[in-house]
Enzyme design. Structure first.
Site, PDB file in Angstrom:
ATOM      1  CG  HIS A 122      -1.886  -0.945   1.281  1.00 18.65           C
ATOM      2  ND1 HIS A 122      -3.084  -1.127   0.543  1.00 18.65           N
ATOM      3  CD2 HIS A 122      -1.720  -2.063   1.909  1.00 18.65           C
ATOM      4  CE1 HIS A 122      -3.665  -2.222   0.715  1.00 18.65           C
ATOM      5  NE2 HIS A 122      -3.015  -2.924   1.619  1.00 18.65           N
ATOM      6  N   GLY A 385     -31.369   6.092  46.422  1.00 18.79           N
ATOM      7  CA  GLY A 385     -30.941   7.210  46.873  1.00 18.79           C
ATOM      8  C   GLY A 385     -31.703   8.570  46.517  1.00 18.79           C
ATOM      9  CB  VAL A 391     -37.012   8.765  45.300  1.00 21.27           C
ATOM     10  CG1 VAL A 391     -36.729   7.556  45.499  1.00 21.27           C
ATOM     11  CG2 VAL A 391     -37.519   9.738  46.535  1.00 21.27           C
ATOM     12  CG  ASP A 497     -23.577  19.068  38.016  1.00 15.99           C
ATOM     13  OD1 ASP A 497     -22.452  19.308  38.583  1.00 15.99           O
ATOM     14  OD2 ASP A 497     -24.454  18.680  38.510  1.00 15.99           O
TER      15      ASP A 497
END
Length: 637
Positions: A122, A385, A391, A497
């Protein structure tokens, strides 16, 4: 030791382990003997070689030739040549034409009696999973140009230095197509130029009128790829429809059909999975740190003692056969594995039990174009949690799929805006992103249904980590996160965040980024104001603290802080200061200290993320490339 034939400092290009692995170029001290071509780390100040970074057995070299330089190549890359051996191409750049001639002449002389010398090569580079000259996508594909008569490098080299070889039709086409690739503004891809065949690795019952049913093991023809998650395909009966892309694998990938093959698994992940299974003789096969090579990872137990993991590289004989510890040769890797399942033959144990990371059931999916989940299909099992929005519970979807369900408390989120964005977020699919499966919006509270990761939050995982700490694993964690963020960056998606609390860990130790983009929909003034106690001040750069200017470069700053969290095993950044003090000190130039577990190179990566000016911070592509380089050097022989 054999006498040195030639020795010189040359520029080496990295070998692309994966289709889109970033490239890098490093100076190495190359040493050629009659037996090996070796390259070493080089100390320019002392002008001497240091540690060995790699080597190629001379008997494995199939040919040596020049390479046509890339367009607009910098001066240091004007004189490339290639050494092709069983692992693929090794690209080296000489300092001038005379140096290149000398290396090619000496190399060709020492390999002239090798068996199976190639007749074609190649002339262009292998880049991003294809040969630029002929567009073939297999690294082992036969060359597209005949090697010149009499194995002469000099005529070819002179022609290259004065005037490039006349391009083939494929080269002319490539030159036309190559200059300006489109920016990755979305996941929509053009129709395929040629048909692609895939094999179903799971059964799939169509969930919408536009879907096509999949039967595990059957072959399908891909017609187009309208987005990353869904491809249009045709089955053997001529029926057409959309199929989930993660339910199929490329036809011809010889190992994907074997349960023992764990694609994309790192050494640490293999050890974690084998120890979790805790079976004497448990094993798997994974990709080695050397491109194109594979490793057998084997777990062994002695009564009354903790189990240990051994890693055996699958070696290749000069004739192309495969073997492990003792030279029992096989024509294929599946034959080798089958033999060692019945005979230890030099291994610490025979391969008794297959340990796999393949899902026993198919990944959860809605139908093509669907995003609404029927809440009656959800079963709530336990609370995980409380998050920013309410929740979070662990449960089952359709009775079989493990999911995390965020129950959004009313008044905490701008719901209408989020629901529109969720349709986009569902299309984001990456190994290191937590997958959003769908939403339930026809009742209140609304639910967000995502992938469930058994090891939970990265922050807790770090704080509970056993000592002594595996430093390679810490860097692998950072690599996982940078990979997910590189993908988000390519999709023009800002996290806003990013922190250890917003990453999760699966049962193999892989880290995935979650909650990307959700902070935009928070309605809590304390959270959205940098003066509030809930705002992520400790992860925010000056432009966010002062002007609330978010960008991919503010995510880069947060990633530097996240790296600091990883290397301190989950300590609180700026733990001695309150939020107001942090704003004052960070904008005045204060930066986090170097963690004990981080060397100067790692700490430099962190500090580069904390440049005051956003434009001076690296991109996630650059960060991911640098981390890959460090991991490669740590694991390179």
């Amino acid at each position: 030791m054999a006498d040195v034939i030639l020795e010189e400092v040359l520029l080496k290009r990295s070998q692309q382990k994966k289709k889109t692995s970033p490239l890098n170029y490093k100076e190495r001290q190359f040493v050629l003997t009659s037996e090996k071509l070796s390259y070493y780390d080089y100390d320019p100040e002392k002008d001497k070689r240091k540690s060995l970074k790699g080597s190629v057995d001379v008997e494995k070299i199939r040919f040596v030739e020049t390479v046509i330089p890339e367009e607009n190549a910098i001066p240091e890359r004007h004189f490339p040549f290639q050494i092709i051996y069983d692992e693929g191409p090794l690209y080296v750049f000489a300092k001038n034409e005379e140096s290149r001639k000398q290396w090619i002449r000496k190399l060709k002389n020492v390999v002239r009696f090798n068996k199976d010398l190639a007749q074609k090569y190649h002339p262009w580079f292998w880049v991003d999973g294809k040969w630029l000259c002929c567009q073939q996508e297999s690294k082992q594909a036969m060359g597209c140009r005949k090697i010149e008569p009499k194995n002469s490098a000099f005529t070819h080299s002179r022609r290259i230095s004065r005037k490039p070889l006349p391009p083939t039709p494929l080269e002319r086409e490539e030159k036309i197509l190559r200059p300006l690739p489109p920016e990755p503004t979305s996941q929509v891809l053009p129709p395929l130029a040629t048909e692609e065949s895939v094999i179903a690795i799971y059964d799939y019952s169509s969930n919408s009128a536009l879907d096509l049913q999949l039967i595990k093991g059957d072959q399908y023809t891909v017609l187009e790829k309208p987005d990353a998650n869904w491809w249009k395909a045709r089955n053997k009966y001529g029926q057409e429809g959309f199929i989930p892309s993660n339910y199929v694998t490329e036809a011809g990938n010889e190992f994907d059909g074997y349960d023992w093959y764990c694609k994309g698994m790192s050494r640490n992940q293999a050890e974690s999975l084998l120890k979790k299974e805790n079976k004497d003789g448990g094993f798997l096969v994974r990709e080695s740190s050397k491109p194109g090579k594979f490793t057998v990872s084997l777990y062994t137990k002695v009564t009354g003692e903790p189990g240990t993991c051994r890693h055996y590289n699958i070696c290749t004989a000069p004739q192309g056969q495969f073997y492990l510890a003792e030279k029992h040769f096989f024509e294929s890797i599946p034959e080798l594995i089958n033999y060692h399942q019945h005979n230890s033959a030099g291994l610490v144990s025979r391969l008794k039990y297959i340990v796999s990371n393949k899902n026993l059931r198919a990944p959860a999916r809605l139908g093509y174009g669907e995003w609404e989940i029927d809440p009656r299909q959800l079963t709530f099992l336990k609370e995980l949690g409380n998050g920013q929005f309410g929740v979070v519970k662990y449960g089952k979807w359709q009775g079989v799929n493990d999911v995390a369900i965020k129950m959004i408390k009313e008044g905490s989120m701008s719901e209408d805006d989020f629901i529109e964005e969720a349709k986009v977020m569902m299309k984001l699919q990456h190994t290191n992103l937590v997958q959003l499966y769908g939403v339930c919006t026809k009742q209140r509270p609304i639910f967000i249904v995502t992938e469930f990761l058994v090891n939970g939050c990265l922050l807790n995982y770090l704080q509970e980590m056993m000592k002594p700490v595996n430093l390679v694993y810490l860097l692998e964690m950072c690599r996982d996160i940078s990979s997910g963020m590189e993908y988000l960056e390519s999709q023009k998606f800002i996290h806003r965040d990013l922190a250890a609390r917003n990453c999760l860990v699966d049962d193999c130790g892989t880290v995935k980024v979650t909650d990307f983009g959700l902070s935009r929909y928070v309605l809590d003034d304390e959270y959205t104001s940098s003066a509030g106690s809930k705002f992520p001040v400790r992860w925010s750069p000056p432009e966010v603290l002062l002007y609330c200017k978010f960008s991919s470069k503010s995510d880069v700053w947060a990633f530097g802080v996240l790296m600091w969290e990883v290397y301190t095993l989950g300590k609180m950044p700026y733990e001695r200061f309150n939020n107001n003090e942090i704003v004052e000190k960070v904008t005045a130039g204060l930066r986090l200290y170097r963690p004990q577990n981080a060397n100067e190179t790692i700490y430099t990566l962190m500090k580069n993320c904390w440049h005051e000016k956003p434009e001076e911070r690296p991109s996630f592509h650059e960060i991911h490339s640098n981390i890959n380089d460090l991991l490669y050097e740590l694991q390179e022989d």
